[in-house]
Write an enzyme that holds these catalytic residues in place. Structure first.
Site, short mmCIF file in Angstrom:
data_model
loop_
_atom_site.label_atom_id
_atom_site.label_comp_id
_atom_site.label_asym_id
_atom_site.label_seq_id
_atom_site.Cartn_x
_atom_site.Cartn_y
_atom_site.Cartn_z
N PHE A 1 -17.79 6.65 -0.45
CA PHE A 1 -17.01 5.68 0.46
C PHE A 1 -15.88 6.44 0.85
CE2 PHE A 1 -17.27 0.93 0.71
CZ PHE A 1 -18.29 0.66 1.56
N GLN B 1 -4.93 -5.78 5.23
CA GLN B 1 -5.49 -4.98 5.76
C GLN B 1 -6.18 -5.35 7.06
OE1 GLN B 1 -9.30 -3.22 3.65
NE2 GLN B 1 -8.46 -1.33 3.45
N HIS C 1 -8.98 -4.78 9.80
CA HIS C 1 -10.27 -3.82 9.96
C HIS C 1 -10.47 -3.52 11.46
CE1 HIS C 1 -14.56 -2.89 10.13
NE2 HIS C 1 -14.82 -3.09 8.95
N LEU D 1 -17.13 -9.20 11.67
CA LEU D 1 -17.12 -7.71 11.66
C LEU D 1 -18.27 -6.96 12.33
CD1 LEU D 1 -15.84 -6.90 8.17
CD2 LEU D 1 -14.53 -7.06 10.28
N GLU E 1 -18.48 -0.65 9.92
CA GLU E 1 -17.76 0.56 9.88
C GLU E 1 -19.08 1.80 10.13
OE1 GLU E 1 -13.60 1.11 8.83
OE2 GLU E 1 -14.75 0.31 7.09
N ARG F 1 -9.17 3.39 8.08
CA ARG F 1 -9.22 1.97 8.54
C ARG F 1 -7.83 1.66 9.29
NH1 ARG F 1 -11.88 -2.40 4.61
NH2 ARG F 1 -13.97 -2.08 5.14
N HIS G 1 -8.44 -8.63 7.54
CA HIS G 1 -9.65 -8.48 6.79
C HIS G 1 -9.42 -8.73 5.36
CE1 HIS G 1 -13.38 -7.21 5.45
NE2 HIS G 1 -13.02 -5.92 5.06
N ARG H 1 -6.32 -0.79 0.57
CA ARG H 1 -7.67 -0.90 -0.38
C ARG H 1 -8.49 0.22 -0.23
NH1 ARG H 1 -12.51 -3.55 -0.14
NH2 ARG H 1 -11.99 -4.36 1.97
#
Length: 566
Positions: A112, A226, A228, A242, A245, A276, A341, A376
């Site tokens: 990730f 955050q 997105h 969403l 991604e 992001r 988000h 995050r």
């Protein structure tokens, strides 16, 4: 007895720990537990299991988390989560969760963004849903009483200690007076107070923030939210849903209304694989400078990819756009815009057990703060639920068992009852839903991806008008239930969360991670502090403990070549 408010991953894991410790527990949630927000988490769950990369360690996981937080995460919280992560995965295995595995039986782990090693375990692209199902099954085997469709309106506190909660049934309006030795607050964050959000209607409205603050707790870093980069714009009722991604990870291209591939202006090396916060800022800038699409977004195009790739690697994206817009993403681009988000700030808690300023009150999951700082690390939110669900459940059990007596307050109960009575009798001209929309408009206009002193002060002035208009609301339960009463409490939560967010955003006069100030574009070392807010004391600055040397020595720029940066 211990009361758990919220039946997502954090709440259920805490309830399981309490039940396994032999402590009476009741879990309540306003949504059906199968439909908790945790079920939407797709990407995966982090732990330094070293199944794929033997050199991975919890120390490296901690270093990656702290670096990504822009040094606003609490190093003690980070250590507790990263050290306890493997046990969190082990607990899920013990409960029967089926992780993706390699041929030899090892748990599969993938990259990730901003992780040095492969440490994200997963179950297809529905990891959160599988975790939620696993916890529901375990709670069922332990016969944990779970009440769905119950809205908690107020925590009951007396002399600095909590003694229960008050609420009502969303369908019938039946009142609940719940006496409890301790309360674990696991009712999510506040991202629903923006116009575009990945949270669904009536969730993450700031309930946790209001309940905690009214009981005497404080909030930490509420301004750190955050955004997105890719939420859909139409239809309005689904705005903010969403687009994974993975669409960018598989080769999707971002273009503005002029057809320009604009990421070359903002991150020419990583382009669409940038972080992001950077992609969200780039899209926002294009829109603000007049190069946005007809509905005020940008285009995300995957139509150049082979149809087979889209159908096998992006099936949920394909199905979502077909269902919501009758849009075939194999042929046409998707209109997207940044969307609120994740609440990285939340209720102020102590690192070791997530206790608050109020004795017997704990906060976990997105309701709490301390782990994420200003950005995050992808995959950390799910492991946080498991680690602190276990630790806080254990702490609440010990606290409950330590009590020899518990003072209660008749006036606190009367006040909670009167609050509901007054709203049910309210027959003013103001529409609760309209005022909620007005709050979302204010937050979107003045406290979104980019903020400024002028805008934030304008937002506070408009918010004050909304707070005044709230005195004249009308609340009208109908044959469908008491949703209108719930919306009135959601509005109270939204305005409190909005005020905390704007006031903290004003105080953070710098640009750091998710927090962009157009009038203070540089990071300020003097603001490497947490901002702690309460309606009585305003904002105070709280210093952050030093990062231990063994972690600090591992903090480095992580290569993002060929992988999406989270």
């Amino acid at each position: 007895m211990v009361l758990v408010i919220g039946t997502g991953g954090a709440g259920l894991r805490a309830a399981i720990e309490l039940a396994e410790a032999g402590v009476d527990v009741l879990a309540v949630g306003k949504r059906a537990q199968e439909d908790a927000h945790t079920a939407l988490a797709a990407g995966g769950i982090n732990a330094a299991l070293a199944t794929m990369d033997p050199e991975d360690t919890w120390q490296q996981h901690a270093a990656d988390t702290l670096k990504e937080s822009y040094l606003l995460a609490d190093p003690r919280t980070v250590e507790i989560v990263t050290r306890g992560a493997a046990q969190g995965i082990g607990d899920l295995e013990r409960y029967g969760m089926a992780f993706a595995r390699e041929e030899d039986g090892r748990i599969s782990q993938r990259f990730f963004g901003a992780h040095k090693f492969r440490r994200t375990a997963f179950a297809g692209d529905y990891t959160g849903l599988e975790i939620q199902r696993t916890l529901i099954r375990r709670a069922g085997r332990l016969d944990i009483p779970v009440l769905d469709g119950v809205y908690i309106t107020r925590l009951l506190a007396h002399d600095g200690a909590v003694f229960g909660a008050y609420g009502f049934d969303l369908a019938k309006g039946t009142r609940y007076l719940i006496h409890a030795d301790a309360v674990i607050l696991a009712a999510g964050g506040h991202t629903r107070i923006w116009r575009r959000t990945s949270s669904r209607r009536d969730e993450n409205t700031g309930d946790s923030f209001r309940l905690a603050v009214e009981a005497g707790a404080r909030l930490r870093d509420p301004e750190l939210v955050q955004f997105h980069p890719s939420g859909i714009i139409e239809p309005e009722h689904a705005a903010g849903t969403l687009v994974s991604e993975a669409a960018r990870g598989e080769g999707g291209i971002l273009r503005n209304a002029l057809g320009e591939r604009f990421m070359s202006r903002y991150d020419p090396d990583r382009m669409e694989l940038s972080t992001r916060d950077r992609v969200a800022l780039a899209s926002y800038t294009e829109i603000q400078e007049g190069r946005g699409t007809p509905h005020g977004g940008v285009w995300l195009d995957v139509s150049h990819l082979p149809r087979q790739t889209i159908m096998t690697r992006l099936p949920r994206v394909y199905q979502t756009l077909m269902d919501l817009q009758m849009l075939d993403i194999t042929r046409e681009p998707i209109e997207i815009a940044p969307t609120a988000h994740y609440s990285m700030g939340g209720v102020w808690v102590r690192p070791e057990d997530h206790s608050t300023d109020v004795r017997g009150l704990y906060a976990i999951g997105e309701a709490s703060s301390g782990l994420h700082g200003a950005n995050r690390l992808g995959g950390n939110s799910l492991i946080e639920l498991l680690v602190f669900g276990r630790l806080t459940g254990r702490a609440a059990a010990a606290y409950s068992q330590s009590l020899t007596a518990q003072p209660r307050s008749a006036s606190a109960i009367a006040q909670a009852r009167e609050e509901v009575d007054q709203l049910l009798a309210a027959d003013g001209p103001e529409n609760v839903r309209a005022l909620q929309r007005a709050v979302r408009d204010i937050m979107t206009a003045y406290a979104g991806v980019v903020r400024s002193e002028e805008g934030l002060r304008a937002g506070l002035a408009e918010l004050a008008v909304i707070e005044k208009r709230m005195e004249d609301v009308g609340v009208h339960p109908d044959i469908a239930g008491y949703q209108d009463l719930a919306h009135a409490f959601d509005l109270k939560s939204a305005t409190l969360a909005a005020r905390a967010t704007i006031e903290a955003a004003l105080e953070r006069r710098e640009t750091r991670g998710c927090h962009n100030r157009s009038d203070y574009p540089e990071l300020d070392p003097a603001l490497q502090v947490n901002l702690v807010w309460s309606p009585t004391t305003g904002i105070t600055r709280e210093s952050i403990p030093a990062v231990p040397d063994e972690i600090a020595s591992l903090m480095e720029e992580v290569s993002t070549e060929g992988k999406l940066a989270e």
